[in-house]
Design a protein around this motif. Sequence first.
Motif, mmCIF file in Angstrom:
data_model
loop_
_atom_site.group_PDB
_atom_site.id
_atom_site.type_symbol
_atom_site.label_atom_id
_atom_site.label_comp_id
_atom_site.label_asym_id
_atom_site.label_seq_id
_atom_site.Cartn_x
_atom_site.Cartn_y
_atom_site.Cartn_z
ATOM 1 N N CYS A 127 6.054 -100.587 72.671
ATOM 2 C CA CYS A 127 7.064 -99.734 72.040
ATOM 3 C C CYS A 127 6.848 -99.730 70.520
ATOM 4 O O CYS A 127 6.973 -100.779 69.861
ATOM 5 N N THR A 128 6.540 -98.552 69.970
ATOM 6 C CA THR A 128 6.231 -98.467 68.531
ATOM 7 C C THR A 128 7.454 -98.813 67.676
ATOM 8 O O THR A 128 7.315 -99.467 66.647
ATOM 9 N N ASP A 129 8.631 -98.368 68.084
ATOM 10 C CA ASP A 129 9.828 -98.626 67.277
ATOM 11 C C ASP A 129 10.101 -100.127 67.142
ATOM 12 O O ASP A 129 10.424 -100.623 66.053
ATOM 13 N N LEU A 130 9.989 -100.859 68.246
ATOM 14 C CA LEU A 130 10.254 -102.297 68.196
ATOM 15 C C LEU A 130 9.159 -103.017 67.402
ATOM 16 O O LEU A 130 9.444 -103.935 66.628
ATOM 17 N N ALA A 131 7.908 -102.580 67.583
ATOM 18 C CA ALA A 131 6.819 -103.174 66.796
ATOM 19 C C ALA A 131 7.043 -102.907 65.305
ATOM 20 O O ALA A 131 6.851 -103.796 64.463
ATOM 21 N N ASP A 132 7.475 -101.680 64.987
ATOM 22 C CA ASP A 132 7.731 -101.339 63.579
ATOM 23 C C ASP A 132 8.844 -102.189 62.983
ATOM 24 O O ASP A 132 8.800 -102.551 61.805
ATOM 25 N N LEU A 133 9.832 -102.533 63.798
ATOM 26 C CA LEU A 133 10.905 -103.401 63.290
ATOM 27 C C LEU A 133 10.372 -104.784 62.939
ATOM 28 O O LEU A 133 10.831 -105.408 61.972
ATOM 29 N N LEU A 134 9.395 -105.258 63.717
ATOM 30 C CA LEU A 134 8.779 -106.556 63.390
ATOM 31 C C LEU A 134 8.022 -106.457 62.067
ATOM 32 O O LEU A 134 8.069 -107.371 61.237
ATOM 33 N N ILE A 135 7.311 -105.346 61.894
ATOM 34 C CA ILE A 135 6.544 -105.160 60.656
ATOM 35 C C ILE A 135 7.485 -105.064 59.453
ATOM 36 O O ILE A 135 7.249 -105.660 58.406
ATOM 37 N N GLU A 136 8.581 -104.337 59.642
ATOM 38 C CA GLU A 136 9.562 -104.222 58.546
ATOM 39 C C GLU A 136 10.172 -105.585 58.216
ATOM 40 O O GLU A 136 10.397 -105.905 57.038
ATOM 41 N N ALA A 137 10.436 -106.379 59.242
ATOM 42 C CA ALA A 137 10.975 -107.729 59.010
ATOM 43 C C ALA A 137 9.946 -108.572 58.249
ATOM 44 O O ALA A 137 10.292 -109.273 57.282
ATOM 45 N N HIS A 138 8.698 -108.480 58.667
ATOM 46 C CA HIS A 138 7.614 -109.208 58.000
ATOM 47 C C HIS A 138 7.551 -108.808 56.522
ATOM 48 O O HIS A 138 7.411 -109.666 55.641
ATOM 49 N N LYS A 139 7.697 -107.519 56.252
ATOM 50 C CA LYS A 139 7.618 -107.026 54.863
ATOM 51 C C LYS A 139 8.786 -107.497 54.011
ATOM 52 O O LYS A 139 8.651 -107.623 52.794
ATOM 53 N N ARG A 140 9.938 -107.757 54.636
ATOM 54 C CA ARG A 140 11.069 -108.234 53.827
ATOM 55 C C ARG A 140 11.131 -109.768 53.778
ATOM 56 O O ARG A 140 12.123 -110.350 53.350
ATOM 57 N N GLY A 141 10.035 -110.398 54.214
ATOM 58 C CA GLY A 141 9.907 -111.839 54.020
ATOM 59 C C GLY A 141 10.300 -112.698 55.207
ATOM 60 O O GLY A 141 10.325 -113.928 55.104
ATOM 61 N N VAL A 142 10.614 -112.076 56.329
ATOM 62 C CA VAL A 142 10.941 -112.849 57.537
ATOM 63 C C VAL A 142 9.633 -113.397 58.125
ATOM 64 O O VAL A 142 8.627 -112.673 58.187
ATOM 65 N N LEU A 143 9.628 -114.667 58.517
ATOM 66 C CA LEU A 143 8.440 -115.223 59.168
ATOM 67 C C LEU A 143 8.405 -114.733 60.623
ATOM 68 O O LEU A 143 9.219 -115.172 61.438
ATOM 69 N N VAL A 144 7.497 -113.817 60.916
ATOM 70 C CA VAL A 144 7.404 -113.246 62.259
ATOM 71 C C VAL A 144 6.206 -113.849 62.967
ATOM 72 O O VAL A 144 5.078 -113.811 62.457
ATOM 73 N N ARG A 145 6.451 -114.422 64.121
ATOM 74 C CA ARG A 145 5.364 -114.956 64.961
ATOM 75 C C ARG A 145 5.477 -114.320 66.337
ATOM 76 O O ARG A 145 6.573 -114.217 66.894
ATOM 77 N N VAL A 146 4.335 -113.917 66.873
ATOM 78 C CA VAL A 146 4.341 -113.234 68.164
ATOM 79 C C VAL A 146 3.380 -113.940 69.120
ATOM 80 O O VAL A 146 2.237 -114.230 68.770
#
Length: 232
Positions: A111-130
């Motif tokens: 799902c592109t929308d959910l993936a994009d939300l992860l990228i946006e979170a990553h850009k605002r400094g959230v540590l995203v691990r998948v």
Amino acid sequence: MLPKSNFAKGALIVVASAVTSEIVYWVYLLFWDKAWKKYGTKKQTQCDNVVTEVIFFPDDKIACKAHFASEDGCENKMCRFTHEANSLSRLYGYLTSAKTSLDVSVFVITCTDLADLLIEAHKRGVLVRVITDDEQVDITGSQIWKLRSAGINVRTDQSSYNMHHKFVVVDKMFLLNGSFNWTRQAITGNQENLMIINSSKIVSLYLGEFEKLWQNFDPKNRNGTSFQKRNF
Ligand SMILES: [Zn+2]
């Protein structure tokens, strides 16, 4: 027969004993009742906080990501997505609420929308691990390489068995767990559930499992055995 004075003493003792036991009984009742109420209330509160909600899919329509998950909102007057709140918009809400960490362990992410939300979170400094399944990385529509290109660390199993979890921990506080893969089919087609839990005990158990897998799937820790399993 007891002398009069002894009789009076005996009667006094009996009466005093009766009164004392009555007082003890009522004090006991009072404190026990208070304790029960206190314990009962606490227990009830804890139970109420364990599961905050359950969201079910499918949705009738895809929720508009711009409307629900961007500061500017949706500016497309011909928007083909829904602006009505639904299950996906609730999920958007949890993902966009992340301030420090998103630990994502999901079998399929297309799902592109959910993936994009992860990228946006990553850009605002959230540590995203998948963590995802190795055999789903290159399927049609997979978002994994997009996540990696954006700088998000993605790890996979190296096994013919599935990395079949579907859970996310938000800020090490909320667990989103259920049957829900991050696919369009899961959003608008399948019967799926996603339970949101904020029990610190349950969340810590999932975080422990995530950390274990994160270490196991670290490319530096791979050994010959795990690669060989793919051949079976
Ligand atoms: Zn829209």
